[in-house]
Design an enzyme around this catalytic site. Structure first.
Site, mmCIF file in Angstrom:
data_model
loop_
_atom_site.group_PDB
_atom_site.id
_atom_site.type_symbol
_atom_site.label_atom_id
_atom_site.label_comp_id
_atom_site.label_asym_id
_atom_site.label_seq_id
_atom_site.Cartn_x
_atom_site.Cartn_y
_atom_site.Cartn_z
ATOM 1 N N LYS A 58 0.960 -1.121 -0.175
ATOM 2 C CA LYS A 58 -0.207 -0.321 -0.523
ATOM 3 C C LYS A 58 1.010 1.414 0.009
ATOM 4 O O LYS A 58 0.458 2.472 -0.735
ATOM 5 C CB LYS A 58 -0.799 0.047 1.201
ATOM 6 C CG LYS A 58 -2.651 -0.735 1.002
ATOM 7 C CD LYS A 58 -2.411 -2.471 0.979
ATOM 8 C CE LYS A 58 -3.137 -2.428 -0.125
ATOM 9 N NZ LYS A 58 -2.173 -4.464 -0.615
ATOM 10 N N GLY A 192 -3.719 -12.525 -10.185
ATOM 11 C CA GLY A 192 -4.408 -11.816 -9.414
ATOM 12 C C GLY A 192 -4.677 -11.024 -8.748
ATOM 13 O O GLY A 192 -4.978 -9.713 -8.398
ATOM 14 N N HIS A 454 -24.351 14.611 2.714
ATOM 15 C CA HIS A 454 -24.068 14.999 1.053
ATOM 16 C C HIS A 454 -23.140 16.142 0.474
ATOM 17 O O HIS A 454 -22.637 17.007 1.965
ATOM 18 C CB HIS A 454 -24.878 15.499 0.644
ATOM 19 C CG HIS A 454 -25.771 15.588 -0.961
ATOM 20 N ND1 HIS A 454 -24.797 15.611 -2.170
ATOM 21 C CD2 HIS A 454 -25.321 17.238 -1.583
ATOM 22 C CE1 HIS A 454 -25.054 16.243 -3.443
ATOM 23 N NE2 HIS A 454 -24.487 17.117 -2.533
HETATM 24 C C1 LIG Z 1 1.977 -9.061 -1.742
HETATM 25 C C2 LIG Z 1 0.821 -9.318 -0.828
HETATM 26 C C3 LIG Z 1 -0.149 -8.206 -0.663
HETATM 27 C C4 LIG Z 1 -0.823 -8.321 0.530
HETATM 28 N N1 LIG Z 1 -2.187 -7.244 0.653
HETATM 29 C C5 LIG Z 1 -2.993 -8.036 1.665
HETATM 30 C C6 LIG Z 1 -4.169 -6.838 1.878
HETATM 31 O O1 LIG Z 1 -4.132 -5.150 1.385
HETATM 32 N N2 LIG Z 1 -4.812 -6.595 2.691
HETATM 33 C C7 LIG Z 1 -4.758 -8.172 3.171
HETATM 34 O O2 LIG Z 1 -5.983 -8.678 4.508
HETATM 35 N N3 LIG Z 1 -3.722 -9.487 2.830
HETATM 36 C C8 LIG Z 1 -3.566 -8.871 1.779
HETATM 37 N N4 LIG Z 1 -2.227 -9.795 2.139
HETATM 38 C C9 LIG Z 1 -2.485 -11.582 3.275
HETATM 39 C C10 LIG Z 1 -1.747 -10.802 4.001
HETATM 40 O O3 LIG Z 1 -0.352 -10.855 3.690
HETATM 41 C C11 LIG Z 1 -1.121 -12.857 4.666
HETATM 42 O O4 LIG Z 1 -3.856 -13.209 5.170
HETATM 43 C C12 LIG Z 1 -1.579 -12.321 6.174
HETATM 44 O O5 LIG Z 1 -0.231 -11.623 6.452
HETATM 45 C C13 LIG Z 1 -1.333 -14.117 6.900
HETATM 46 O O6 LIG Z 1 -1.084 -12.996 8.370
HETATM 47 P P1 LIG Z 1 -0.896 -14.589 9.407
HETATM 48 O O7 LIG Z 1 -0.745 -14.349 10.568
HETATM 49 O O8 LIG Z 1 -1.968 -16.100 9.224
HETATM 50 O O9 LIG Z 1 0.466 -15.285 8.858
HETATM 51 P P2 LIG Z 1 1.698 -14.308 7.995
HETATM 52 O O10 LIG Z 1 1.752 -12.284 8.277
HETATM 53 O O11 LIG Z 1 2.474 -15.240 7.341
HETATM 54 O O12 LIG Z 1 2.442 -14.107 9.626
HETATM 55 C C14 LIG Z 1 3.852 -15.440 9.818
HETATM 56 C C15 LIG Z 1 4.647 -14.923 10.989
HETATM 57 O O13 LIG Z 1 4.944 -16.247 11.457
HETATM 58 C C16 LIG Z 1 6.696 -16.291 11.492
HETATM 59 N N5 LIG Z 1 6.592 -17.835 11.452
HETATM 60 C C17 LIG Z 1 6.660 -19.170 10.741
HETATM 61 N N6 LIG Z 1 6.625 -20.336 11.211
HETATM 62 C C18 LIG Z 1 7.484 -20.039 12.070
HETATM 63 C C19 LIG Z 1 8.294 -20.764 13.578
HETATM 64 N N7 LIG Z 1 8.452 -22.152 13.610
HETATM 65 N N8 LIG Z 1 8.573 -19.463 14.320
HETATM 66 C C20 LIG Z 1 8.489 -18.440 14.396
HETATM 67 N N9 LIG Z 1 8.149 -17.103 13.936
HETATM 68 C C21 LIG Z 1 7.371 -18.305 12.622
HETATM 69 C C22 LIG Z 1 7.285 -15.892 9.905
HETATM 70 O O14 LIG Z 1 8.199 -15.019 9.806
HETATM 71 C C23 LIG Z 1 5.711 -14.861 10.292
HETATM 72 O O15 LIG Z 1 6.617 -13.467 10.398
HETATM 73 C C24 LIG Z 1 -1.149 -9.684 0.931
HETATM 74 C C25 LIG Z 1 0.153 -10.709 0.766
HETATM 75 C C26 LIG Z 1 0.799 -10.227 0.354
HETATM 76 C C27 LIG Z 1 1.705 -10.994 0.149
#
Ligand SMILES: Cc1cc2nc3c(=O)[nH]c(=O)nc-3n(C[C@H](O)[C@H](O)[C@H](O)COP(=O)(O)OP(=O)(O)OC[C@H]3O[C@@H](n4cnc5c(N)ncnc54)[C@H](O)[C@@H]3O)c2cc1C
Length: 475
Positions: A58, A192, A454
């Site tokens: 963003k 996508g 408005h």
């Molecule tokens: C380019 C891009 C743009 C996006 N834009 C949007 C958007 O505008 N709006 C939206 O809703 N979603 C967006 N998304 C999707 C969004 O980023 C994900 O859905 C979201 O980050 C998922 O959150 P999470 O907490 O499940 O995992 P993640 O954000 O992937 O976080 C997981 C964390 O766990 C850590 N980790 C993994 N395994 C371990 C371990 N064993 N020990 C310690 N740490 C670990 C990782 O390093 C990471 O820091 C976007 C994704 C991308 C790639």
């Protein structure tokens, strides 16, 4: 003895850090482990979303949109711009600052909520009576134990078969957000959400962007009225989008990438790009977690298997966010995290996947919630549709952005809103009204009767609701 916690969260992305905050608010002794690291070695909690996803994309979308506006849209307001230039290094430095502010904000929230933060990689290390043992590998290795474990380890980009991501020529989202110069020719495999956002950034800055999409239709999951409008508008902007494409050979050279692909009408094309962004989806990430050592069950696609309440097959082990089924969206991960913490506290939270909003931050933005018209048709639902174009909205005209429309779908008999689809200015903000309406079981008449200030873009929502009943006032 290892440090004892009520709740250990593995992963500090939006799902994990919000789960940890909610657990701490509910009075649980909480730990959160996250391994993401800044170039200077400091922790960078926030996961994909903060570091290489939602936030940096963003930031670049805003910078590139400002550049395009200054170059093309300001003139009509009487604002002359001479010597317009783009300093990519400065733009990237700003993006890095925005990301760092968010990392620091999460570290502050951990402190404020008395959450023990472990910077390192967490893995299961067995069980000690009713507590799960978790090892933390990193600069400060630790072994901790917790009654509950919430796995929030997220996802990683999917690569094309036999084409490794090198983030030099073949880029994932991380590489696509870090190019230090505007490429002349940019290929994007996958049109996508992520592909469109990345393609938009670099097109606005001057790249010739070609998007290669395998599916036969553009934005197949989006309401067809909106998808068609989007395709028209994006083509006008110069985004070359080809659908129904089959990617063949990809030759990665030192200076460029050549892709051989077959078009929907069977022609073989060889195209050379300076960089190729691969945005063909993401896969769940649970490597190194050692879930297999404690019997954690994954499904056939590698997602951690959970029930409707995010319970895994292991007692008191939960999983949320991108690493489990459902839309890969930051706000879905957050809501699941909050809900799990509340379930641990014995509460009964509820998360309705049908009212989770989707947004694509292109220009204009696309946002929707609920069912598409094609889904309602396929499900045999009797509905009424109303739509209203921004060209007939006073605020949009004043802003100088009249592209797009709002479309509302409502049950023919009950008038309950079934879906709302927007392409247009600030669609990402406008969609919230529809989410609230659907969560409260509102009818299209409810929206039509609510006073909307408005002149605002939100009046287009009211007009779309009026259109469901065939009585728009301004069209
Ligand atoms: C380019 C891009 C743009 C996006 N834009 C949007 C958007 O505008 N709006 C939206 O809703 N979603 C967006 N998304 C999707 C969004 O980023 C994900 O859905 C979201 O980050 C998922 O959150 P999470 O907490 O499940 O995992 P993640 O954000 O992937 O976080 C997981 C964390 O766990 C850590 N980790 C993994 N395994 C371990 C371990 N064993 N020990 C310690 N740490 C670990 C990782 O390093 C990471 O820091 C976007 C994704 C991308 C790639």
């Amino acid at each position: 003895m290892s440090q004892q916690f009520d709740v250990i969260v593995i992963g500090g992305g939006p799902g994990g850090y919000e789960a940890a905050i909610r657990a701490a608010q509910l009075g649980f002794a909480t730990a959160c482990i996250d391994d993401w690291t800044r170039p200077d070695g400091k922790p960078a909690p926030g996961g994909t979303c903060t570091n290489v996803g939602c936030i940096p994309s963003k930031a670049l979308l805003q910078s590139s949109e400002n550049f395009e506006e200054a170059g093309h849209a300001f003139a009509e307001h009487g604002i002359g711009v001479t010597g317009l230039s783009m300093d990519v290094a400065k733009m990237l430095a700003r993006k890095a600052r925005v990301v760092a502010q968010n990392n620091d904000g999460i570290l502050y929230l951990f402190k404020k909520n008395k959450i023990a933060f472990f910077h390192g990689f967490g893995s299961f290390a067995g069980k000690d009576s009713d507590r799960w043992k978790v090892s933390v590998a990193g600069k400060a290795p630790a072994e901790i134990a917790g009654t509950h474990v919430i796995i929030a380890t997220g996802s990683k980009p999917r690569a094309l078969p036999n084409v490794p991501i090198d983030n030099v020529r073949v880029l994932d989202n991380d590489g696509a957000l870090s190019m230090n110069a505007v490429p002349k020719r940019l290929g994007v495999v996958g049109a996508g959400v992520i592909g469109l956002e990345m393609g938009s950034v670099w097109r606005r800055l001057g790249a010739e962007v070609t998007m290669l999409e395998a599916l036969p239709a553009f934005l197949q999951a989006v309401d067809t009225t909106i998808a068609k409008e989007a395709q028209k508008l994006f083509a006008k902007q110069g985004l070359a989008i080809q659908t129904g494409v089959a990617i063949g050979k990809v030759d990665v050279g030192s200076k460029d990438v050549t892709v051989t692909y077959t078009t929907s009408d069977g022609k073989e094309v060889k195209a050379t790009y300076d960089h190729l962004i691969v945005s063909i989806g993401r896969v769940p990430f649970s490597e190194g977690l050692k879930g297999d050592t404690v019997g954690l069950v994954l499904d056939e696609r590698g997602f951690i298997e959970v029930d409707g309440e995010c319970r895994t097959n292991l007692a008191n082990v939960w999983a949320i966010g991108d690493v489990v089924r459902g839309p890969m969206l930051a706000h879905k991960a957050e809501e699941e995290g909050v809900a799990v913490a509340e379930r641990i506290a014995g509460q009964k939270p509820h998360l309705d996947f049908n009212t989770i909003p989707w947004v694509i931050y292109t220009s204009p933005e696309i946002a929707w919630v609920g069912k598409t018209e094609q889904q309602l048709k396929a499900d045999g639902v009797d509905y009424r549709a109303g739509q209203f174009p921004f060209i007939a909205n006073g605020r949009a005209r004043a802003m100088g952005d009249t592209r797009g429309l709002v479309k509302m779908l409502a049950d023919r008999k009950t008038d309950a809103i079934l879906g709302v689809h927007i392409i247009g200015p600030m669609a990402s903000e406008l969609i919230s009204e529809a989410v609230v309406a659907m969560e409260f079981g509102a009818s299209s008449e409810d929206i039509a009767r609510i006073t909307h200030a408005h002149p605002t873009l939100s009046e287009a929502m009211r007009e779309a609701a009026l259109a469901v009943d065939g009585r728009t006032l301004n069209l």
